[in-house]
Design a protein around this motif. Sequence first.
Motif, mmCIF file in Angstrom:
data_model
loop_
_atom_site.group_PDB
_atom_site.id
_atom_site.type_symbol
_atom_site.label_atom_id
_atom_site.label_comp_id
_atom_site.label_asym_id
_atom_site.label_seq_id
_atom_site.Cartn_x
_atom_site.Cartn_y
_atom_site.Cartn_z
ATOM 1 N N ARG A 1 65.101 1.897 23.515
ATOM 2 C CA ARG A 1 65.970 1.983 24.676
ATOM 3 C C ARG A 1 66.740 0.690 24.922
ATOM 4 O O ARG A 1 67.828 0.701 25.499
ATOM 5 N N ALA A 2 66.189 -0.442 24.497
ATOM 6 C CA ALA A 2 66.836 -1.726 24.783
ATOM 7 C C ALA A 2 68.056 -1.982 23.914
ATOM 8 O O ALA A 2 68.850 -2.876 24.207
ATOM 9 N N GLN A 3 68.225 -1.211 22.855
ATOM 10 C CA GLN A 3 69.265 -1.504 21.872
ATOM 11 C C GLN A 3 70.431 -0.527 21.941
ATOM 12 O O GLN A 3 70.352 0.534 22.552
ATOM 13 N N VAL A 4 71.508 -0.917 21.301
ATOM 14 C CA VAL A 4 72.652 -0.045 21.033
ATOM 15 C C VAL A 4 72.765 0.093 19.520
ATOM 16 O O VAL A 4 72.648 -0.899 18.794
ATOM 17 N N SER A 5 72.973 1.303 19.045
ATOM 18 C CA SER A 5 73.179 1.504 17.612
ATOM 19 C C SER A 5 74.633 1.868 17.363
ATOM 20 O O SER A 5 75.203 2.716 18.056
ATOM 21 N N LEU A 6 75.234 1.217 16.366
ATOM 22 C CA LEU A 6 76.608 1.491 15.967
ATOM 23 C C LEU A 6 76.604 1.925 14.511
ATOM 24 O O LEU A 6 76.359 1.110 13.610
ATOM 25 N N LEU A 7 76.872 3.208 14.273
ATOM 26 C CA LEU A 7 76.867 3.753 12.923
ATOM 27 C C LEU A 7 78.308 3.927 12.453
ATOM 28 O O LEU A 7 79.112 4.572 13.134
ATOM 29 N N PRO A 8 78.651 3.372 11.305
ATOM 30 C CA PRO A 8 80.047 3.418 10.843
ATOM 31 C C PRO A 8 80.411 4.763 10.247
ATOM 32 O O PRO A 8 79.536 5.526 9.819
#
Length: 263
Positions: A61-68
């Motif tokens: 929950r603490a993170q943001v994921s950025l998938l290209p």
Amino acid sequence: MSGSAQVRAWQPGLDGVVEVLHAYFPSHAYPSHTHDAWTILLVDEGVVRYDLDHREHGLTRAQVSLLPPNVPHDGRSVRPEGFRKRVLYLEPDRLGADLIGAAVDQPELLDPVLRRRIEQLHGVLADGREPLEAESRLTLIEQRLRQHLRRQVVRPAAHRDAGVAGRLREVLDAHLPGGITLDEASKLVHADPAYLVRAFSREYGIPPHRYLTGRRVDLARRQLLAGRPAAEVATLAGFYDQSHLTRHFRRMLGVTPSRFARS
């Protein structure tokens, strides 16, 4: 968390954002697939584990994921109770192809300010009545994402026949939704069919047919959110019939096309 899958998806009418998705999955596991968009993912409950370009990652929950875009990934819950998530899908040119390598190297971002801004944008898009605020918040989010990506050291590309694989991907994209035979593609790319499959699979981590199916599912999502019936969407997206669409759609997203459209 318990119960059945819950999905809400819509096209927000905000330039640059092709889809918003809010979902809870108690048990669904995503197979390896690609999107033609940048995927900004928040996990609100649970923990998600996924493979991106053959490397395993985890998201809390603490993170943001950025998938290209166009990089294979899957997804599954670490905990038995499943996970709840919110996703923004951005057009591929919003962040730039030159930053894809950096996102592959470091898809998880521990940035409370960025996460808060993304949460605020979700709230504005769910309300749907403040277009200027939505544009402003998206601009700040994209700026902060670029700052993160440009700080990453891009790893040297592995020795692969990226040229052949890239040309085949262009051919597959150009022949959506109808598709193309491997023999026809090999003549356009000027490469042996078996070599084409191997080169594409090495470069993108999935075989050409699975890439094509994923692109068709993406196309079906957009058509469903535009209000078209599932039977019509199946044809428009290149599937044989509605049952063919439903089988691949459920495997990819964990819900049927009709349920996705009702969200």
